[in-house]
Scaffold this active site. Structure first.
Site, PDB file in Angstrom:
ATOM      1  N   SER A  98       0.833  -1.202   0.000  1.00 58.68           N
ATOM      2  CA  SER A  98       0.000   0.000   0.000  1.00 58.68           C
ATOM      3  C   SER A  98       0.865   1.249   0.000  1.00 58.68           C
ATOM      4  CB  SER A  98      -0.930   0.023   1.215  1.00 58.68           C
ATOM      5  OG  SER A  98      -1.764   1.166   1.181  1.00 58.68           O
ATOM      6  N   LYS A 126      -4.228  -6.779   4.023  1.00 57.05           N
ATOM      7  CA  LYS A 126      -4.282  -5.721   3.004  1.00 57.05           C
ATOM      8  C   LYS A 126      -5.731  -5.485   2.568  1.00 57.05           C
ATOM      9  CE  LYS A 126      -2.861  -2.826  -0.202  1.00 57.05           C
ATOM     10  NZ  LYS A 126      -3.847  -2.766  -1.243  1.00 57.05           N
ATOM     11  N   GLU A 144     -10.080   1.853   4.112  1.00 57.77           N
ATOM     12  CA  GLU A 144      -9.846   2.984   3.198  1.00 57.77           C
ATOM     13  C   GLU A 144     -11.158   3.426   2.539  1.00 57.77           C
ATOM     14  OE1 GLU A 144      -7.885   3.136  -1.174  1.00 57.77           O
ATOM     15  OE2 GLU A 144      -6.556   2.368   0.394  1.00 57.77           O
ATOM     16  N   HIS A 189      -7.340  -3.435   5.180  1.00 59.58           N
ATOM     17  CA  HIS A 189      -6.820  -2.075   4.999  1.00 59.58           C
ATOM     18  C   HIS A 189      -7.616  -1.344   3.925  1.00 59.58           C
ATOM     19  CE1 HIS A 189      -4.452   0.673   2.484  1.00 59.58           C
ATOM     20  NE2 HIS A 189      -3.836   1.063   3.584  1.00 59.58           N
ATOM     21  N   ASN A 190      -7.814  -1.997   2.788  1.00 61.70           N
ATOM     22  CA  ASN A 190      -8.531  -1.348   1.694  1.00 61.70           C
ATOM     23  C   ASN A 190      -9.994  -1.101   2.045  1.00 61.70           C
ATOM     24  OD1 ASN A 190      -6.088  -1.732   0.385  1.00 61.70           O
ATOM     25  ND2 ASN A 190      -7.033  -2.344  -1.536  1.00 61.70           N
TER      26      ASN A 190
END
Length: 493
Positions: free
Chosen positions: A133, A187, A194, A190-191
């Site tokens: 990222s 990940k 986001e 995380h996205n």
């Protein structure tokens, strides 16, 4: 080892991310070999972007790539997720040997990484699924890296990855996540977070634009001020810049952007995974659905002409005071989003047998990545203080912050609802908070309804248990009867 073996690591995929990561690795004094299926891109890259780097080498085939790599061979794939990854892996293992390391640095679904990890382990190869990222700038100057897979690979890749990763307070934003697809799982979360952060910011922008009637420059100044406090983050920073940007004609560019949001799938994967595990990831789910709603632009335009709502009138109160309330509402909603995200990570650890280090994850997200913020330093501190913390809302820092913010938060949501301004993420965050702090929810009625129409059974509250309604048993009632007498055959363990 071949006499041609000169490189410490290889990278396949010369889009901008791949090129920038190669230069980052080379800057840290590692020899790296670059390969791309369209081999002319290799030559162009070596002749231009990498022309001053003697430690960047090129390969025109997978066979040549393999020959130029020292053992154990290490290669990073930065290609489109899905079939291209499988195709490349099949090519690589024809020229690699057992013990060599393949790192998928793309946005692969963690279920695909689980499958590849298992298949390659059976063949003796060390497979790593690594979340990356930070975008193009992060790749060039320090990304957040989230590697997981075959742990035997870690000693061979640790120094390289931690050297090139972003740093936060002197610590690398990269650490070993766990086995199989755990790196890509983190990940993915995380996205998803986001997605939530971006939607929350958009809702705050919409409130200021429609309700406070601020112009773009004024809103840019608000975000600049917010970036000095508890909301200090990369996404707040870029929002400040986006709102202030003008074209050569002096027009605000953001006003010309079509209000249809795109998505590449990771937010949707996060929401689906949460549903599969049974976790209430409400804010990320609403953020995904908000993008879906934005995509039906033509239908929304027709609806705007026939469906009534409150008329927008400029706010007549103290705008500066309301902006302070909006800041607190955004902060509180953000806390809920991250609490839900780490709640999902905790549940996935139990589901898949992955022992996550949440403090390390907080640190990995503290720098280099899209959701990087001061706020993540507080999350890292929380999990370092209590690695087994059940939920971030139980940690004194976040509990106190929510308690302080919730009056303003409720007022902002009420204003939005009263004035017909859609705030799906502000609203769902508050609804989750109120549900989470409720010792009893109306699900008792829901369970009774399910038992009525489908004989799905229910269990009784311990305080209400008796010989007719025994505790810990699955009970069914004939709800159309009278008196509620239950025989032994109507419930089972």
């Amino acid at each position: 080892m071949s006499s041609e073996a000169v490189a410490d690591i290889g990278l396949v995929g010369l889009a901008v991310m791949g090129q920038n990561l190669i230069l980052n690795i080379a800057d840290h004094k590692y020899d790296i070999v670059a390969y791309n299926r369209t081999t002319s891109r290799v030559d162009d890259f070596l002749a231009n972007e990498a022309k001053d780097y003697k430690n960047v080498h090129g390969a025109h085939s997978i066979a040549e790539l393999a020959k130029k790599l020292k053992r154990p061979r290490r290669v990073i794939l930065l290609v489109k997720a899905g079939a291209p990854v499988d195709y490349l892996i099949d090519e690589l293992i024809e020229h690699f040997e057992p013990g060599d390391i393949i790192i998928d640095g793309g946005n692969s679904n963690f279920n695909d990484t689980n499958r590849r990890y298992k298949a390659l382990k059976e063949k003796g190869f060390l497979f790593v699924g690594m979340g990356v990222s930070g975008g193009e700038e992060g790749a060039r100057y320090g990304p957040s890296l989230m590697p997981g897979g075959d742990e035997r690979a870690w000693p061979h890749i640790k120094d390289i990855l931690q050297d090139v990763a972003a740093k936060s307070d002197g610590e690398a934003c990269c650490d070993w996540i766990g086995p199989a697809g755990s790196g890509h799982f983190v990940k993915m979360v995380h996205n998803g977070i986001e997605y939530g952060d971006m939607q929350l910011i958009c809702e705050a922008y919409d409130m200021m634009h429609k309700y406070l009637k601020l112009d773009n420059q004024q809103m840019s100044e608000v975000f600049a001020e917010w970036n000095k406090g508890v909301l200090d983050s990369f996404l707040i920073e870029i929002t400040r810049d986006v709102l202030a940007y003008k074209t050569k004609k002096g027009e605000y560019a953001v006003d010309k952007v079509l209000d249809e949001a795109g998505q590449k799938g990771t937010g949707k994967w996060t929401a689906i995974t949460a549903l599969d595990i049974g976790m209430p990831l409400t804010l990320v789910s609403e953020a995904v659905l908000a993008r879906c709603l934005s995509s039906i632009k033509d239908e929304r335009t027709r609806a705007s002409k026939v469906l009534d709502g409150p008329a927008f009138t400029e706010y007549k109160g103290d705008k500066k005071a309301f902006i302070k309330k909006l800041e607190q509402a955004l902060y509180a909603s953000k806390i809920i989003s991250y609490a839900q995200g780490f709640q999902l990570i905790r549940a996935a650890g139990k589901e898949y047998g992955w022992d996550f280090n949440n403090a390390a994850i907080g640190l990995m997200w503290r720098g280099g990545c899209i959701i990087r913020s001061v706020f993540l330093g507080d999350i890292t501190a929380a999990y370092r203080a209590d690695p087994n913390l059940e939920n971030l809302l139980f940690y004194p820092f976040f509990k106190d912050a929510i308690h302080k913010a919730q009056g303003d938060w409720r007022e902002v949501v009420a204003f939005a609802v009263s004035n017909g301004i859609p705030t799906p993420c502000f609203t769902t965050a508050l609804s989750f908070y109120d549900g989470y702090r409720s010792a009893r929810l109306p699900a008792n009625l829901l369970q009774a309804q399910r038992d009525y129409f489908g004989a799905h059974t229910f269990r009784v509250l311990p305080s209400e248990a008796n010989e007719d309604f025994p505790e810990g048993k699955d009970i069914h009632i004939n709800w159309t009867g009278h008196g509620g007498n239950i025989s032994a055959s109507t419930y089972s363990a």
